[in-house]
Motif scaffolding. Structure first.
Motif, PDB file in Angstrom:
ATOM      1  N   LYS A  29      18.250  -9.591   7.915  1.00  0.00           N
ATOM      2  CA  LYS A  29      18.070  -8.224   7.390  1.00  0.00           C
ATOM      3  C   LYS A  29      19.194  -7.862   6.421  1.00  0.00           C
ATOM      4  O   LYS A  29      19.020  -7.050   5.523  1.00  0.00           O
ATOM      5  N   ASP A  30      20.361  -8.517   6.575  1.00  0.00           N
ATOM      6  CA  ASP A  30      21.480  -8.207   5.676  1.00  0.00           C
ATOM      7  C   ASP A  30      21.270  -8.747   4.266  1.00  0.00           C
ATOM      8  O   ASP A  30      21.955  -8.331   3.335  1.00  0.00           O
ATOM      9  N   ASP A  31      20.335  -9.690   4.111  1.00  0.00           N
ATOM     10  CA  ASP A  31      20.047 -10.218   2.773  1.00  0.00           C
ATOM     11  C   ASP A  31      19.133  -9.280   1.979  1.00  0.00           C
ATOM     12  O   ASP A  31      19.059  -9.373   0.753  1.00  0.00           O
ATOM     13  N   VAL A  32      18.406  -8.397   2.681  1.00  0.00           N
ATOM     14  CA  VAL A  32      17.365  -7.595   2.018  1.00  0.00           C
ATOM     15  C   VAL A  32      18.003  -6.597   1.046  1.00  0.00           C
ATOM     16  O   VAL A  32      18.895  -5.845   1.412  1.00  0.00           O
ATOM     17  N   ASP A  33      17.539  -6.632  -0.215  1.00  0.00           N
ATOM     18  CA  ASP A  33      18.089  -5.683  -1.195  1.00  0.00           C
ATOM     19  C   ASP A  33      17.004  -4.841  -1.866  1.00  0.00           C
ATOM     20  O   ASP A  33      17.247  -4.179  -2.866  1.00  0.00           O
ATOM     21  N   ASP A  57       7.689  -7.786  -7.437  1.00  0.00           N
ATOM     22  CA  ASP A  57       7.732  -8.965  -8.324  1.00  0.00           C
ATOM     23  C   ASP A  57       8.524  -8.638  -9.591  1.00  0.00           C
ATOM     24  O   ASP A  57       9.337  -9.447 -10.058  1.00  0.00           O
ATOM     25  N   LYS A  58       8.301  -7.440 -10.120  1.00  0.00           N
ATOM     26  CA  LYS A  58       8.989  -7.056 -11.363  1.00  0.00           C
ATOM     27  C   LYS A  58      10.487  -6.857 -11.120  1.00  0.00           C
ATOM     28  O   LYS A  58      11.315  -7.225 -11.955  1.00  0.00           O
ATOM     29  N   PHE A  59      10.861  -6.298  -9.986  1.00  0.00           N
ATOM     30  CA  PHE A  59      12.287  -6.159  -9.637  1.00  0.00           C
ATOM     31  C   PHE A  59      12.948  -7.542  -9.577  1.00  0.00           C
ATOM     32  O   PHE A  59      14.037  -7.747 -10.083  1.00  0.00           O
ATOM     33  N   VAL A  60      12.259  -8.480  -8.905  1.00  0.00           N
ATOM     34  CA  VAL A  60      12.849  -9.810  -8.713  1.00  0.00           C
ATOM     35  C   VAL A  60      12.957 -10.527 -10.058  1.00  0.00           C
ATOM     36  O   VAL A  60      14.005 -11.097 -10.396  1.00  0.00           O
ATOM     37  N   ARG A  61      11.913 -10.481 -10.852  1.00  0.00           N
ATOM     38  CA  ARG A  61      11.946 -11.199 -12.136  1.00  0.00           C
ATOM     39  C   ARG A  61      12.956 -10.578 -13.099  1.00  0.00           C
ATOM     40  O   ARG A  61      13.524 -11.261 -13.949  1.00  0.00           O
ATOM     41  N   ALA A  62      13.193  -9.267 -12.947  1.00  0.00           N
ATOM     42  CA  ALA A  62      14.182  -8.606 -13.812  1.00  0.00           C
ATOM     43  C   ALA A  62      15.613  -8.835 -13.320  1.00  0.00           C
ATOM     44  O   ALA A  62      16.567  -8.360 -13.923  1.00  0.00           O
ATOM     45  N   GLU A  99      16.832  -7.655 -10.538  1.00  0.00           N
ATOM     46  CA  GLU A  99      17.341  -6.485  -9.814  1.00  0.00           C
ATOM     47  C   GLU A  99      17.193  -6.609  -8.299  1.00  0.00           C
ATOM     48  O   GLU A  99      17.632  -5.735  -7.558  1.00  0.00           O
ATOM     49  N   ALA A 100      16.519  -7.647  -7.827  1.00  0.00           N
ATOM     50  CA  ALA A 100      16.428  -7.895  -6.379  1.00  0.00           C
ATOM     51  C   ALA A 100      16.406  -9.398  -6.140  1.00  0.00           C
ATOM     52  O   ALA A 100      15.796 -10.149  -6.907  1.00  0.00           O
ATOM     53  N   LYS A 101      17.093  -9.795  -5.077  1.00  0.00           N
ATOM     54  CA  LYS A 101      17.149 -11.234  -4.746  1.00  0.00           C
ATOM     55  C   LYS A 101      16.445 -11.522  -3.419  1.00  0.00           C
ATOM     56  O   LYS A 101      16.199 -12.666  -3.048  1.00  0.00           O
ATOM     57  N   CYS A 102      16.150 -10.470  -2.686  1.00  0.00           N
ATOM     58  CA  CYS A 102      15.466 -10.647  -1.399  1.00  0.00           C
ATOM     59  C   CYS A 102      14.687  -9.363  -1.090  1.00  0.00           C
ATOM     60  O   CYS A 102      15.218  -8.429  -0.499  1.00  0.00           O
ATOM     61  N   ALA A 103      13.440  -9.353  -1.535  1.00  0.00           N
ATOM     62  CA  ALA A 103      12.630  -8.132  -1.393  1.00  0.00           C
ATOM     63  C   ALA A 103      11.707  -8.251  -0.182  1.00  0.00           C
ATOM     64  O   ALA A 103      11.028  -9.266  -0.009  1.00  0.00           O
ATOM     65  N   LEU A 104      11.736  -7.221   0.636  1.00  0.00           N
ATOM     66  CA  LEU A 104      10.786  -7.122   1.756  1.00  0.00           C
ATOM     67  C   LEU A 104       9.596  -6.298   1.271  1.00  0.00           C
ATOM     68  O   LEU A 104       9.763  -5.136   0.882  1.00  0.00           O
ATOM     69  N   VAL A 105       8.419  -6.916   1.283  1.00  0.00           N
ATOM     70  CA  VAL A 105       7.208  -6.223   0.825  1.00  0.00           C
ATOM     71  C   VAL A 105       6.231  -6.169   1.996  1.00  0.00           C
ATOM     72  O   VAL A 105       5.891  -7.212   2.575  1.00  0.00           O
ATOM     73  N   VAL A 106       5.815  -4.974   2.358  1.00  0.00           N
ATOM     74  CA  VAL A 106       4.964  -4.807   3.537  1.00  0.00           C
ATOM     75  C   VAL A 106       3.687  -4.051   3.172  1.00  0.00           C
ATOM     76  O   VAL A 106       3.719  -3.155   2.329  1.00  0.00           O
ATOM     77  N   GLY A 107       2.589  -4.433   3.810  1.00  0.00           N
ATOM     78  CA  GLY A 107       1.369  -3.627   3.761  1.00  0.00           C
ATOM     79  C   GLY A 107       1.064  -3.253   5.199  1.00  0.00           C
ATOM     80  O   GLY A 107       0.990  -4.146   6.065  1.00  0.00           O
ATOM     81  N   ALA A 108       0.948  -1.974   5.487  1.00  0.00           N
ATOM     82  CA  ALA A 108       0.797  -1.557   6.889  1.00  0.00           C
ATOM     83  C   ALA A 108      -0.063  -0.314   6.989  1.00  0.00           C
ATOM     84  O   ALA A 108      -0.071   0.515   6.074  1.00  0.00           O
ATOM     85  N   GLU A 109      -0.749  -0.190   8.123  1.00  0.00           N
ATOM     86  CA  GLU A 109      -1.677   0.935   8.227  1.00  0.00           C
ATOM     87  C   GLU A 109      -2.016   1.234   9.683  1.00  0.00           C
ATOM     88  O   GLU A 109      -2.191   0.304  10.477  1.00  0.00           O
ATOM     89  N   ILE A 110      -2.099   2.521   9.997  1.00  0.00           N
ATOM     90  CA  ILE A 110      -2.721   2.943  11.271  1.00  0.00           C
ATOM     91  C   ILE A 110      -3.866   3.886  10.910  1.00  0.00           C
ATOM     92  O   ILE A 110      -3.742   5.103  10.966  1.00  0.00           O
ATOM     93  N   LEU A 111      -4.966   3.299  10.508  1.00  0.00           N
ATOM     94  CA  LEU A 111      -6.120   4.118  10.113  1.00  0.00           C
ATOM     95  C   LEU A 111      -6.793   4.756  11.314  1.00  0.00           C
ATOM     96  O   LEU A 111      -7.478   5.769  11.181  1.00  0.00           O
TER      97      LEU A 111
END
Ligand code: COA
Length: 322
Positions: free
Chosen positions: A71-75, A124-129, A131-143
């Motif tokens: 978790k400490d790597d996440v930026d 993806d754009k943050f990483v390619r630019a 500006e991020a080296k370790c991005a956590l990307v989540v899709g989540a839902e409680i419908l």
């Protein structure tokens, strides 16, 4: 050239499973109707005390382990969801607090069932630019908490869950391109009628439920998904035959079959979880992706096309080498 690459994946599904047989006892429906019209057989339902950020935590932890990061790597944290815990603070910051991460940007993207692809494209754009080296990307839902459990036309369709990926920079190909779109002229075909600045003051909410004109949604979804999938291939000069896997939004088996047919893909190359998860909206694509990575179907180096479609309407695709 720097790409962003999926370094690890994870998922969480709530313990409680609601089957079609269970639904037969709740509304006037049948297992046969649900299976033949939608492909759904069961779905997971969050416990009363669980909120969407809780679902994200386990998915995130699994993704950290799979990527070999902590978790400490996440930026950067980007979350696609339509059912955040609160209107604010945004769910990204709630996950940040629960994971004891401090300082990095954290935000959510609201694009209904396309939420994960909007989040992935943004990260993806943050990483390619750079500006991020370790991005956590989540899709989540409680419908399940905004579904009307007396309305058979919607309650049989949806489920709860969370899927996560870690994106890191790579000199090898990862995400090749993402393609997003939206058209608000369709806003009345699929929506939830309450928010912060419209009608929230009402204390009595008889129509606080997902509103959907299923037939009309179906037609636009089939047409649009085929288009956005082909767009990803055309823009990269990649032949349909080169695809190893399609990871579609898991809304309805018939919609998925129609997209696969348009792409000329046999169903063996399509990852299907709709039967087990139902439509988990923003969680559906990362859940399906994680299932297929963990069961060994999707292998490193393979070409994968993700696509999704949701209320708005919004839509998107991502072509990537895993
Ligand atoms: N059980 C039994 N009967 C049901 C039912 C249920 N759960 N839900 C609806 N019906 C009935 C309808 O009342 C209707 O009855 P009628 O002919 O007597 O009026 C009949 O089944 C047909 O309804 P219809 O809405 O035309 O069915 P359909 O073939 O379009 O299937 C959906 C309905 C919702 C499954 C389908 O339209 C769909 O999947 N749409 C897309 C939804 C979606 O993907 N939304 C999310 C997008 S991200």
């Amino acid at each position: 050239m720097i790409y962003s690459r999926i370094a690890g994946t994870g998922r969480y599904l709530p313990e409680r499973v609601l089957t079609n047989a269970d639904l037969e006892k709740m509304v006037d429906t049948s297992d046969e109707w649900i299976r033949t019209r939608t492909g759904v057989e069961r779905r997971h339902i969050a416990a009363d005390e669980q909120s969407t950020s809780d679902l994200c935590l386990e998915a995130a932890r699994q993704a950290f382990d799979a990527a070999g990061v902590t978790k400490d790597d996440v930026d950067l944290i980007v979350v696609g969801t339509t059912t955040p815990d609160l209107l604010f603070p945004n769910i990204g910051t709630l996950i940040q607090e629960k994971l004891d991460i401090h300082g990095c940007p954290a935000f959510s993207v609201e694009a209904a069932c396309t939420g994960f692809l909007y989040a992935l494209s943004t990260a993806d754009k943050f990483v390619r630019a750079g500006e991020a080296k370790c991005a956590l990307v989540v899709g989540a839902e409680i419908l399940s908490k905004i579904v009307d459990w007396k309305d058979r036309t919607t309650c049989v369709l949806f489920g709860d869950g969370a899927g996560a990926v870690i994106l890191q920079p790579s000199e090898e190909q990862g995400i090749i391109s993402t393609h997003l779109g939206a058209d608000g002229q369709y806003k009345d075909l699929l929506y939830y009628p309450y928010g912060a600045s419209k009608e929230l003051h009402k204390t009595h909410l008889p129509d606080a439920k997902i509103m959907m004109k299923g037939n009309e949604v179906f037609k636009v979804a089939v047409k649009t998904l085929g288009g956005v999938a082909e767009e990803a291939l055309r823009k990269n000069n990649i032949d349909k035959g080169a695809l190893d896997w399609l990871v579609p939004h898991q809304a309805n088996l018939r919609i998925i079959q129609a997209t696969a047919k348009r792409l000329g893909l046999p169903m063996e190359k399509v990852i299907l979880t709709v039967q087990d998860h139902g439509n988990t909206s923003a969680a559906s694509v990362p859940l399906a992706f994680d299932v297929a990575v963990r069961d060994g179907r999707i292998q490193r180096g393979q070409l994968v096309l993700m696509e999704a479609f949701g209320g708005g309407f919004t839509w998107g695709s991502a072509l990537l080498r895993y």
